[in-house]
Write an enzyme that holds these catalytic residues in place. Structure first.
Site, PDB file in Angstrom:
ATOM      1  CD  GLU A  69      -1.686  20.623 -40.146  1.00  0.00           C
ATOM      2  OE1 GLU A  69      -1.893  19.682 -39.343  1.00  0.00           O
ATOM      3  OE2 GLU A  69      -2.039  21.797 -39.904  1.00  0.00           O
ATOM      4  CG  PHE A 131       0.998  31.785 -31.645  1.00  0.00           C
ATOM      5  CD1 PHE A 131       0.751  30.854 -30.636  1.00  0.00           C
ATOM      6  CD2 PHE A 131       0.158  31.807 -32.745  1.00  0.00           C
ATOM      7  CE1 PHE A 131      -0.318  29.977 -30.720  1.00  0.00           C
ATOM      8  CE2 PHE A 131      -0.920  30.935 -32.841  1.00  0.00           C
ATOM      9  CZ  PHE A 131      -1.161  30.028 -31.822  1.00  0.00           C
ATOM     10  CD  GLN A 132      -0.106  28.189 -34.852  1.00  0.00           C
ATOM     11  OE1 GLN A 132      -0.278  28.838 -35.873  1.00  0.00           O
ATOM     12  NE2 GLN A 132      -0.957  27.252 -34.461  1.00  0.00           N
ATOM     13  CE  LYS A 181      -0.189  36.259 -41.543  1.00  0.00           C
ATOM     14  NZ  LYS A 181      -0.968  36.157 -40.307  1.00  0.00           N
ATOM     15  CG  MET A 494       4.271  -7.323 -38.953  1.00  0.00           C
ATOM     16  SD  MET A 494       4.302  -8.965 -39.707  1.00  0.00           S
ATOM     17  CE  MET A 494       3.955  -8.566 -41.426  1.00  0.00           C
TER      18      MET A 494
END
Lengths: 579, 182
Positions: A69, A131-132, A181, A494
């Site tokens: 993502e 969940f999630q 949802k 760096m």
């Protein structure tokens, strides 16, 4: 597919106006209504209804499946930065949503319009540790310009319209819409109306003639005026206005990191690039000018160094659309709170034609010093290993400065900013404020898709590429013709440079044992080549540019190279080190 | 550079009445490690418009910067910074004492009268005294009541009305007009 391709886009959305559709369909239609035809995303449980709705719109709406993502949001950023239109990304709830956060923070600090849509668990499950489930509205609050959670399908059109309006207006930024949802699956009568105003939000300040006149009179009196410009010029599409302004009174102009590509680099008034690893003249002359004209920039600490020793001798004029930036870091004598384009137009009208030949010559003298001490050796070394600067120099000459250049973070980024000649509009895509390693590869994907027919080259370090190397999969799947150049010194360069200069060469966890990048590319069927010898460099770069399709080139560069000039942290811009 | 001293400031913030705004506003303080001394949120005379009153101790410069950041929040209609003499303000406090303390002498009654407090309720077990005023008055009464066994004490955040002539409704009209500039 039952939806016929001959139906034109407006008809295709119009047929749904006033009909009962699902929230998920409404999300897609609303995006189409906002002119979106490209999204980046990754499916998962809580966003599945949206992906299902997407299935019917594959002809009008292109979805790019990324590999992580974070890649989706960086791609959306790259898309936005090249096109000027909001980039859009989709992710599921929980880890999908949290994986977006780095990119959102990056977009926030670099003023990039991005619309993120995340799925969320069913509304009755909110707060139950389902969940999630994660509180992405809470998590993203400090790093979004605006965010909102939709639990009712009927809110979708209005909220999406508002999201786009907010993301792209005023000082642009990222917005996040979290949609449960149940809101995606429930039905309602769809109607779309663009957002034209929000009473609590004034994106475009009304320019005050008094401020313009005060600024003009300072400029007209100035002996050593000096323009420092930033990305605000690009966002406001004020490149021409900046040029006319500078030309009318012959004022030298320098760019911030994100301002690069806003001013022709070969113009006699262009004096270079500011900041920690910027050019010598632009930095030291900040402390010698008498009027400092800052346009669409925010006096970042990497530009100013020690604020107590920054431009103290100068009258400061700040042209800025975000009022919170005015007097935030540097106290101004005159501020013009306005859109850069409008402000520059108004200001140009009120300034007198002028010449500052001697003052400009001072910058040219600095350039000579820098060229002799640094630039010449970097760009045209005669022996030793390949230097990063010569790779960038070659690329710049092969492309005549016309490619879109996407960089990651670190030495290669500073070197590219110093040595690439950004001649084409909106051609410098980099992670400035947040300094996000892993940005370049996915951002290059978005940049390539942001506008047709633009050559996109991602220049990335060996560390940064491995933070998002999985996006080679996206490049492979959609055959996105980006050119990738890894400047490999087998170090986190760096950090190593700082360790060398400020931590007694104690190279703690900066050396990297790297994989065979060309083999990895091969695994994705991406053509690649490793270059280790100077005599191979030019020809190989040319071959890469001529290749039709994606290409990965690894260049083995000098292992312990340092980027100079450098203003050590906490130092004054006057004390820039030339080596 | 000489260091500016911390002073007390009242921030008055007009917002749309939307959920999540409290969080959006307070994280601006958290990020800069500024402690909020008191906070109050209530609906204004205009339906759907809320007012946050926040008291902080800060330098003037820091306070101004925070107010500018708050103004950037999309649903914030306006944010104003006031020093103490620019607002009329009040706080309210409740003190719970055992009723037997009240009946055993008239000292408490005298304190209530002299401080302009009032008795809210008298029960068999306990009595509630209510006082409105500025923080130092409320706390001074608390100190005076302590010998009489204060069982519980609570004080509200500040509510403040500015001395300016601006009316909420006309301010909202101005905002609406400005939001249409494009």
């Amino acid at each position: 597919m039952e939806t016929a391709t001959e139906i034109s886009k407006p008809e295709k959305i119009n047929q749904f106006e006033g009909t009962e559709i699902s929230g998920a369909q409404a999300i897609i239609l609303s995006l189409i209504n906002e002119g979106v035809d490209t999204v980046f995303g990754y499916p998962g449980g809580a966003i599945m209804p949206v992906y299902d709705a997407l299935y019917d719109f594959q002809d009008t709406f292109k979805h790019y499946l990324v590999r992580h993502e974070q890649g989706a949001v960086h791609a959306a950023q790259g898309y936005a930065r090249v096109s000027g239109k909001p980039g859009v990304c989709l992710a599921t709830s929980g880890p999908g949503a949290t994986n977006l956060i780095t990119g959102i923070a990056d977009a926030q600090i670099d003023s990039t319009p991005v619309v993120c849509i995340t799925g969320q668990v069913f509304a009755p499950l909110l707060g139950t540790d389902a969940f999630q489930e994660t509180d992405v509205v809470g998590i993203s609050m400090p790093v979004t310009k605006w965010n909102y959670q939709i639990t009712d399908a009927s809110e979708i059109p209005e909220v999406i319209a508002k999201a786009f309006y907010i993301a792209k207006s005023g000082r642009p930024g990222p917005v996040l819409i979290d949609i449960t949802k149940d809101a995606q699956v429930s039905k309602f009568i769809y109607e779309y109306k663009k957002c034209i105003n929000i009473r609590s939000y004034q994106p475009k300040p009304v320019i005050k003639p008094k401020e313009v006149l005060a600024a003009a009179s300072l400029i007209n009196e100035a002996k050593k005026p000096y323009i420092v410009f930033g990305q605000g010029v690009i966002i406001a599409d004020a490149q021409k206005e900046l040029l006319s302004f500078a030309e009318k009174a012959q004022i030298p102009a320098a760019s911030t990191l994100l301002g690069l590509s806003a001013f022709p680099p070969d113009h006699p008034l262009y004096v270079g690039y500011l900041g920690m690893h910027g050019n010598y003249g632009p930095n030291i002359k900040t402390n010698e000018c008498d009027v400092l004209i800052a346009v669409g920039m925010r006096f970042d600490d990497r530009v100013t160094g020690d604020l107590t020793r920054y431009a103290k001798q100068a009258k400061v004029i700040h042209i800025e659309i975000d009022e919170a930036e005015i007097d935030k870091n540097v106290k101004t004598d005159v501020s013009i709170h306005a859109d850069a384009k409008e402000a520059l137009q108004a200001l140009t009208e009120h300034i007198k034609p002028n010449m500052h030949a001697e003052w400009l010559q001072e910058f040219r003298e600095c350039e000579k010093i820098e060229y002799e001490k640094i630039t010449k050796k970097e760009k045209f070394p005669e022996s030793g290993q390949i230097k990063m600067a010569e790779v960038v120099e070659q690329l710049s000459s092969i492309t005549d400065g016309n490619a879109v250049i996407v960089t990651d973070v670190g030495q290669h980024q500073m070197v590219t900013s110093r040595y690439y000649q950004f001649k084409s509009r909106r051609s410098n895509i980099t992670s400035g404020g947040l300094g996000t390693m892993g940005f370049a590869l996915p951002a290059a994907i978005g940049a390539r898709l942001g506008e047709d027919d633009r050559e996109v080259i991602a220049i990335i370090g060996d560390g940064g590429i491995q933070m998002s190397i999985q996006e080679l999969g996206t490049i492979f799947q959609y055959n996105i013709p980006v050119k990738i150049v890894i400047l490999n010194n087998n170090f986190l360069g760096m950090v190593r440079q700082w360790q060398q200069l400020f931590f007694a060469k104690r190279y703690s966890s900066t050396e990297m044992t790297n994989p065979d990048f060309i083999k990895i590319a091969e695994g994705y069927s991406i053509k690649g080549k490793k270059v280790t010898e100077r005599e191979d460099l030019r020809g190989s770069l040319e071959a890469m540019m001529e290749h039709n399709g994606p290409y990965l080139m690894e260049v083995e560069v000098e292992k312990e190279e340092n980027v100079f000039p450098m203003i050590p942290t906490g130092e004054s811009v006057s004390n820039i080190l030339l080596g | 550079m000489q260091k500016e001293e911390n002073k007390e400031f009242t921030l008055s913030i007009l917002t749309e009445n939307k959920s999540g705004l409290l969080n959006r506003i307070t994280i601006i303080f958290t990020r800069r490690k500024i402690n909020i001394e008191a906070i109050n949120v209530s609906e204004t005379e205009v339906h759907g418009v809320s007012r946050f009153t926040i008291v902080v101790r800060s330098t003037h410069e820091k306070a101004v910067k925070v107010v500018k950041q708050i103004r950037k929040i999309i649903e914030v209609l306006g944010a104003f910074l006031y020093e103490e003499d620019e607002v009329h303000y009040q706080e309210i406090a409740l003190y719970k004492l055992p009723t037997k303390m009240l009946t055993s002498s008239n000292q408490i009654e005298n304190l209530v009268r002299s401080s302009g407090a009032r008795v809210l309720t008298v029960g068999e077990e306990y009595t509630i005294i209510e006082k409105t005023g500025h923080s130092h008055e409320i706390l001074s009464l608390l100190e005076q009541l302590k010998p009489f066994d204060v069982q519980e004490f609570i004080k509200s955040g500040r509510i403040a009305i500015s001395k300016s002539k601006r009316q909420t409704v006309s301010f909202l009209e101005e905002m609406e007009a400005l939001s249409l500039v494009s």
